[in-house]
Each structure stands twice: as C-alpha cells, then as structure tokens.
Design a protein around this motif. Structure first.
Motif, PDB file in Angstrom:
ATOM      1  N   ASP A   1      23.319 -61.642  20.237  1.00 54.05           N
ATOM      2  CA  ASP A   1      22.321 -60.582  20.221  1.00 54.05           C
ATOM      3  C   ASP A   1      22.911 -59.367  20.933  1.00 54.05           C
ATOM      4  OD1 ASP A   1      22.322 -61.508  22.781  1.00 54.05           O
ATOM      5  OD2 ASP A   1      20.161 -61.804  22.931  1.00 54.05           O
ATOM      6  N   LEU A   2      22.162 -58.290  21.007  1.00 56.38           N
ATOM      7  CA  LEU A   2      22.711 -57.054  21.548  1.00 56.38           C
ATOM      8  C   LEU A   2      22.968 -57.129  23.050  1.00 56.38           C
ATOM      9  CD1 LEU A   2      20.676 -54.415  19.518  1.00 56.38           C
ATOM     10  CD2 LEU A   2      22.973 -55.282  19.097  1.00 56.38           C
TER      11      LEU A   2
ATOM     12  N   ASN B   1      22.207 -59.951  11.040  1.00 60.65           N
ATOM     13  CA  ASN B   1      22.829 -60.767  12.094  1.00 60.65           C
ATOM     14  C   ASN B   1      24.106 -60.092  12.575  1.00 60.65           C
ATOM     15  OD1 ASN B   1      20.891 -62.816  11.841  1.00 60.65           O
ATOM     16  ND2 ASN B   1      21.999 -63.664  10.094  1.00 60.65           N
ATOM     17  N   VAL B   2      24.312 -60.124  13.897  1.00 62.07           N
ATOM     18  CA  VAL B   2      25.509 -59.545  14.515  1.00 62.07           C
ATOM     19  C   VAL B   2      26.376 -60.704  14.992  1.00 62.07           C
ATOM     20  CG1 VAL B   2      26.373 -58.045  16.339  1.00 62.07           C
ATOM     21  CG2 VAL B   2      24.182 -57.531  15.241  1.00 62.07           C
ATOM     22  N   PHE B   3      27.669 -60.631  14.689  1.00 56.85           N
ATOM     23  CA  PHE B   3      28.605 -61.707  15.047  1.00 56.85           C
ATOM     24  C   PHE B   3      29.723 -61.136  15.905  1.00 56.85           C
ATOM     25  CE2 PHE B   3      26.664 -62.991  11.084  1.00 56.85           C
ATOM     26  CZ  PHE B   3      26.319 -64.308  11.331  1.00 56.85           C
ATOM     27  N   TRP B   4      30.106 -61.867  16.939  1.00 54.92           N
ATOM     28  CA  TRP B   4      31.241 -61.526  17.802  1.00 54.92           C
ATOM     29  C   TRP B   4      32.311 -62.574  17.563  1.00 54.92           C
ATOM     30  CZ3 TRP B   4      32.709 -57.759  21.220  1.00 54.92           C
ATOM     31  CH2 TRP B   4      33.752 -58.055  22.085  1.00 54.92           C
ATOM     32  N   ASN B   5      33.417 -62.206  16.946  1.00 56.39           N
ATOM     33  CA  ASN B   5      34.515 -63.128  16.611  1.00 56.39           C
ATOM     34  C   ASN B   5      33.993 -64.355  15.873  1.00 56.39           C
ATOM     35  OD1 ASN B   5      36.443 -61.471  17.768  1.00 56.39           O
ATOM     36  ND2 ASN B   5      36.348 -62.481  19.742  1.00 56.39           N
ATOM     37  N   GLY B   6      33.011 -64.149  14.994  1.00 56.88           N
ATOM     38  CA  GLY B   6      32.488 -65.234  14.173  1.00 56.88           C
ATOM     39  C   GLY B   6      31.305 -65.969  14.774  1.00 56.88           C
ATOM     40  N   ALA B   7      30.954 -65.725  16.025  1.00 57.08           N
ATOM     41  CA  ALA B   7      29.829 -66.405  16.662  1.00 57.08           C
ATOM     42  C   ALA B   7      28.642 -65.447  16.720  1.00 57.08           C
ATOM     43  CB  ALA B   7      30.201 -66.857  18.067  1.00 57.08           C
ATOM     44  N   PRO B   8      27.454 -65.919  16.352  1.00 55.35           N
ATOM     45  CA  PRO B   8      26.293 -65.024  16.378  1.00 55.35           C
ATOM     46  C   PRO B   8      25.917 -64.639  17.811  1.00 55.35           C
ATOM     47  CG  PRO B   8      25.624 -67.257  15.825  1.00 55.35           C
ATOM     48  CD  PRO B   8      27.113 -67.251  15.872  1.00 55.35           C
TER      49      PRO B   8
ATOM     50  N   VAL C   1      23.997 -59.904  24.768  1.00 50.25           N
ATOM     51  CA  VAL C   1      25.262 -60.640  24.935  1.00 50.25           C
ATOM     52  C   VAL C   1      26.419 -59.785  24.448  1.00 50.25           C
ATOM     53  CG1 VAL C   1      26.523 -62.721  24.242  1.00 50.25           C
ATOM     54  CG2 VAL C   1      24.084 -62.859  24.759  1.00 50.25           C
ATOM     55  N   LEU C   2      26.202 -59.027  23.382  1.00 47.44           N
ATOM     56  CA  LEU C   2      27.247 -58.126  22.891  1.00 47.44           C
ATOM     57  C   LEU C   2      27.633 -57.125  23.967  1.00 47.44           C
ATOM     58  CD1 LEU C   2      28.980 -57.034  20.532  1.00 47.44           C
ATOM     59  CD2 LEU C   2      27.029 -55.589  19.944  1.00 47.44           C
ATOM     60  N   ARG C   3      26.654 -56.571  24.674  1.00 46.09           N
ATOM     61  CA  ARG C   3      26.952 -55.621  25.759  1.00 46.09           C
ATOM     62  C   ARG C   3      27.723 -56.299  26.881  1.00 46.09           C
ATOM     63  NH1 ARG C   3      25.211 -50.660  28.146  1.00 46.09           N
ATOM     64  NH2 ARG C   3      26.697 -50.453  29.861  1.00 46.09           N
ATOM     65  N   GLN C   4      27.386 -57.546  27.213  1.00 44.03           N
ATOM     66  CA  GLN C   4      28.112 -58.267  28.260  1.00 44.03           C
ATOM     67  C   GLN C   4      29.569 -58.484  27.859  1.00 44.03           C
ATOM     68  OE1 GLN C   4      25.808 -61.815  28.747  1.00 44.03           O
ATOM     69  NE2 GLN C   4      24.216 -60.795  29.954  1.00 44.03           N
ATOM     70  N   TYR C   5      29.789 -58.860  26.604  1.00 44.27           N
ATOM     71  CA  TYR C   5      31.164 -59.045  26.127  1.00 44.27           C
ATOM     72  C   TYR C   5      31.936 -57.727  26.159  1.00 44.27           C
ATOM     73  CZ  TYR C   5      30.037 -63.735  24.389  1.00 44.27           C
ATOM     74  OH  TYR C   5      29.681 -65.054  24.283  1.00 44.27           O
ATOM     75  N   LEU C   6      31.288 -56.650  25.742  1.00 45.41           N
ATOM     76  CA  LEU C   6      31.961 -55.348  25.740  1.00 45.41           C
ATOM     77  C   LEU C   6      32.298 -54.904  27.156  1.00 45.41           C
ATOM     78  CD1 LEU C   6      29.908 -53.499  22.991  1.00 45.41           C
ATOM     79  CD2 LEU C   6      32.247 -54.352  22.817  1.00 45.41           C
ATOM     80  N   ASP C   7      31.386 -55.150  28.099  1.00 44.82           N
ATOM     81  CA  ASP C   7      31.674 -54.801  29.497  1.00 44.82           C
ATOM     82  C   ASP C   7      32.856 -55.609  30.035  1.00 44.82           C
ATOM     83  OD1 ASP C   7      29.700 -52.894  29.581  1.00 44.82           O
ATOM     84  OD2 ASP C   7      28.187 -54.244  30.423  1.00 44.82           O
ATOM     85  N   GLN C   8      32.940 -56.876  29.647  1.00 50.17           N
ATOM     86  CA  GLN C   8      34.071 -57.703  30.094  1.00 50.17           C
ATOM     87  C   GLN C   8      35.384 -57.204  29.505  1.00 50.17           C
ATOM     88  OE1 GLN C   8      33.338 -61.819  29.271  1.00 50.17           O
ATOM     89  NE2 GLN C   8      31.543 -61.904  30.608  1.00 50.17           N
TER      90      GLN C   8
END
Length: 141
Positions: A82-83, A73-80, A85-92
């Motif tokens: 997927d790859l 499982n991959v988590f962004w600041n504690g929230a699960p 959504v992770l790319r969207q967050y990184l682009d932002q």
C-alpha cells in the motif's frame, strides 16, 4: 690487565667443564618447549546461517521496480504494497549508499489517479533516481 696463565703442565685443571651442563640445559629447554600447550586465541562468534526458506529482502540495493496494474494494485519488486509501506521502502532506499534506481512501470490500463498518488509519494520521499519503464506500451503504431 693480563691474565696469569699457569705454565706448569703437571698441575690439575681447576676450571669446570661446562659443555655437559650446557647440553643438559638445552635438552631440558627443548623438552619444556615441547610440553607447553599451544596457546590458541579463539573468539567465539555466532555467524548467521543461510537458510533456503529465508525471505528475500524487499529492497534491492541496485534497482527497485514499482508496477501498477489495471486493478489499482501497487507492487514493489513484485510484492503488493500500500502507499504507506511504499513510502517506508522509499525512505529506506534514500538512506542507502549508493542510492538504488527506482523504475516505475504502470500498466497502460492503470487509472491515472493511482499513478498520480504513487508519483506524489515518490516526490514526498525526495526520490531523485527514478525513471519510467515500458513507455513503448503506450506507443501507437
């Protein structure tokens, strides 16, 4: 040119006394100023209301943390996430000024291929301010 002054003291004065006229005009002016309504220049704005139930924004402007657990499982600041959504967050994060730091903390038991996929996503997003956190978990004493 000199003014002709009357020298006779017994004649009546022909000039009007303007002092009471000025006093009455000043009183009327003050009354007029007092009765004028005060002009207020108000702009109506709908300000946002802070609610305690409002969710936290997913992107922190200072630093963000990606963690990977042993169950893939991959988590962004504690929230699960997927790859995708992770790319969207990184682009932002790459469009923010200043660019926030990215901390990557994989679990020692996390599969390497998941960590590799996350690293590939960060590379495609052109992340420059990234660091590994928790390397002391891999040290053998």
């Amino acid at each position: 040119m000199a003014m002709a002054a009357s020298t006779s003291e017994g004649e009546p004065m022909m000039d009007i006394n303007t002092t009471p006229l000025i006093d009455v005009m000043l009183v009327l002016l003050i009354m007029f100023i007092i009765t004028i309504p005060i002009q207020t220049h108000a702009v109506k704005l709908d300000l946002p209301v802070d609610s305690p139930n409002q969710p936290k924004p997913p992107i922190d402007p200072i630093k963000n943390k990606i963690t990977i657990d042993a169950a893939r499982n991959v988590f962004w600041n504690g929230a699960p996430v997927d790859l995708v959504v992770l790319r969207q967050y990184l682009d932002q994060t790459q469009t923010m000024s200043p660019i926030p730091e990215l901390h990557l903390q994989p679990n020692p038991d996390a599969p390497y291929e998941v960590v590799d996929e996350v690293l590939a996503v960060t590379k495609r997003a052109n992340v420059e301010k990234m660091g590994f956190v928790g390397n002391e978990a891999y040290a053998k004493f």
